[in-house]
Design an enzyme around this catalytic site. Sequence first.
Site, PDB file in Angstrom:
ATOM      1  N   LYS A   1       0.791  -1.346  -0.064  1.00  0.00           N
ATOM      2  CA  LYS A   1       0.073   0.027   0.061  1.00  0.00           C
ATOM      3  C   LYS A   1       0.783   1.275  -0.071  1.00  0.00           C
ATOM      4  O   LYS A   1       1.980   1.364   0.241  1.00  0.00           O
ATOM      5  CB  LYS A   1      -0.859  -0.003   1.169  1.00  0.00           C
ATOM      6  CG  LYS A   1      -2.224  -0.860   0.819  1.00  0.00           C
ATOM      7  CD  LYS A   1      -3.253  -0.750   1.683  1.00  0.00           C
ATOM      8  CE  LYS A   1      -4.278  -1.650   1.361  1.00  0.00           C
ATOM      9  NZ  LYS A   1      -5.417  -1.953   2.635  1.00  0.00           N
TER      10      LYS A   1
ATOM     11  N   ARG B   1      -3.884  -9.940   4.907  1.00  0.00           N
ATOM     12  CA  ARG B   1      -4.370  -9.874   3.567  1.00  0.00           C
ATOM     13  C   ARG B   1      -3.279  -9.510   2.866  1.00  0.00           C
ATOM     14  O   ARG B   1      -2.727  -8.359   2.936  1.00  0.00           O
ATOM     15  CB  ARG B   1      -5.559  -9.096   3.606  1.00  0.00           C
ATOM     16  CG  ARG B   1      -6.179  -9.013   2.211  1.00  0.00           C
ATOM     17  CD  ARG B   1      -7.181  -7.964   1.854  1.00  0.00           C
ATOM     18  NE  ARG B   1      -8.011  -7.828   0.823  1.00  0.00           N
ATOM     19  CZ  ARG B   1      -7.646  -7.202  -0.238  1.00  0.00           C
ATOM     20  NH1 ARG B   1      -6.562  -6.552  -0.195  1.00  0.00           N
ATOM     21  NH2 ARG B   1      -8.098  -7.253  -1.311  1.00  0.00           N
TER      22      ARG B   1
HETATM   23  N1  HH2 Z   1      -7.634  -3.486   1.176  1.00  0.00           N
HETATM   24  C1  HH2 Z   1      -8.116  -3.445  -0.168  1.00  0.00           C
HETATM   25  C2  HH2 Z   1      -9.275  -4.398  -0.231  1.00  0.00           C
HETATM   26  N2  HH2 Z   1      -9.659  -4.938   0.476  1.00  0.00           N
HETATM   27  N3  HH2 Z   1     -10.021  -5.713   2.579  1.00  0.00           N
HETATM   28  C3  HH2 Z   1      -9.746  -5.581   3.979  1.00  0.00           C
HETATM   29  N4  HH2 Z   1     -10.443  -6.514   4.950  1.00  0.00           N
HETATM   30  N5  HH2 Z   1      -8.570  -5.033   4.330  1.00  0.00           N
HETATM   31  C4  HH2 Z   1      -7.970  -4.134   3.548  1.00  0.00           C
HETATM   32  O1  HH2 Z   1      -6.969  -3.665   4.112  1.00  0.00           O
HETATM   33  C5  HH2 Z   1      -8.315  -4.222   1.951  1.00  0.00           C
HETATM   34  C6  HH2 Z   1      -9.287  -4.734   1.750  1.00  0.00           C
HETATM   35  C7  HH2 Z   1      -7.264  -2.698  -1.137  1.00  0.00           C
HETATM   36  O2  HH2 Z   1      -6.310  -3.598  -1.707  1.00  0.00           O
HETATM   37  P1  HH2 Z   1      -6.403  -4.321  -3.129  1.00  0.00           P
HETATM   38  O3  HH2 Z   1      -7.633  -5.108  -3.050  1.00  0.00           O
HETATM   39  O4  HH2 Z   1      -5.068  -5.066  -3.400  1.00  0.00           O
HETATM   40  O5  HH2 Z   1      -6.647  -3.041  -4.062  1.00  0.00           O
HETATM   41  P2  HH2 Z   1      -7.928  -2.786  -4.819  1.00  0.00           P
HETATM   42  O6  HH2 Z   1      -8.690  -1.979  -3.677  1.00  0.00           O
HETATM   43  O7  HH2 Z   1      -7.400  -1.578  -5.784  1.00  0.00           O
HETATM   44  O8  HH2 Z   1      -8.389  -3.765  -5.865  1.00  0.00           O
END
Ligand code: HH2
Length: 278
Positions: free
Chosen positions: A205, A241
Site C-alpha cells: 500500500k 491480507r
Molecule cells: N484493502 C483493499 C481491499 N480490500 N479488505 C480488507 N479487509 N482489508 C484491507 O486492507 C483491504 C481490503 C485494497 O487493496 P487491493 O484489493 O489490493 O486493491 P484494490 O482495492 O485496488 O482492488
Amino acid sequence: MGVLNATPDSFSDGGRFRALDDALAQADRLIAAGADILDIGGESTRPGAAPVDESEELARVIPLIQALRARATTPLSIDTRKPAVARAAVAAGATMWNDVSAQTFAPDGPATAAALGCEIVLMHMQGQPATMQRAPRYDDVVLEVTAFLADRARAALAAGVARDRIWLDPGIGFGKTLAHNLALIAGLDRLIALGFPVALGASRKGMIRAIDPAAANPGERLGGSLAIALAGARAGVAMLRVHDVRETVQALRVAAAIDAARQSHDQGSPIAPGAPPP
Ligand code: HH2
C-alpha cells in the site's frame, strides 16, 4: 489471506487476472505458496476508484468463485460492499464476506450477513474510495477506529450474526494519512482487546511509498509489506491480507522460529530474564 482481484483497475494487480484462466493460475500460485484463504474482489476500492455496478461486479467474480470451488478446497472470501454480490458469492461457495464498508454500504448488510451465516470482515473506512484520501481527519485515530468497529460488531450481533463469525480490520489506507496508518499499526492491541479476531491489509500500500518515495511501483514494496506483516503478527493479528503469500509465510515462519529459540533459551538459562544477578 491471498489477494485475487478480478478487476481492471486494482492498484497492485489490476488487469492481470481478468481472464478466468489467468485468475485460476494465480489462485493456484497463491494456494501453493501457503494461502489459507483467497479474497476475491471485483471492485477496486483504491483511493480515487470509481464504483462498479452490481451486474458488472457479479460477472467478474461469480464465474471465478464457481471455477475455484470446482478445483480447490481452499476457503474463499468475497471482497464486496454489496449484499447481493455477497449472497451470490456465498451461493457459489464463498464462506467469508469481506466488506470494506463494515456493512454500512446498504441497509440490509447486517441482516444479509446473518442470513448467510458466513464469516464477516468489518473494515473501517473514512469517507468513500473516490474521495477518502483528500483530507482524512481524526482527533484520536486509534480510539475512533476502535469505537467504530465495536459499534459495527454490535450492529452485526444485533442482526443475528454469531459472535465467532466476526472479524475486525482497521482499514490501512482507507481515509488515513501515513501518521494515521502508523498509529493504527502501533495501536493494534487496542483493537485486538475488543475480543474479535483482527485482520490487517497493508500489502504494497501507499503508506510504504510515503516512507520510501523510491518505491513508486507497488511491486517494489515487498520489504515494507513484510515489516508491517511482522508487526501485525507480533501484536496478535489473526489474518494478514497479502499479495506476496510465499514471502509473507516465509517471514512469519522465520519470526516464529526465532521466538521459539528465544523461549527455549530463556527456559534453559540458569538466570531467569529480569532476575537480579547472583
Ligand atoms: N484493502 C483493499 C481491499 N480490500 N479488505 C480488507 N479487509 N482489508 C484491507 O486492507 C483491504 C481490503 C485494497 O487493496 P487491493 O484489493 O489490493 O486493491 P484494490 O482495492 O485496488 O482492488
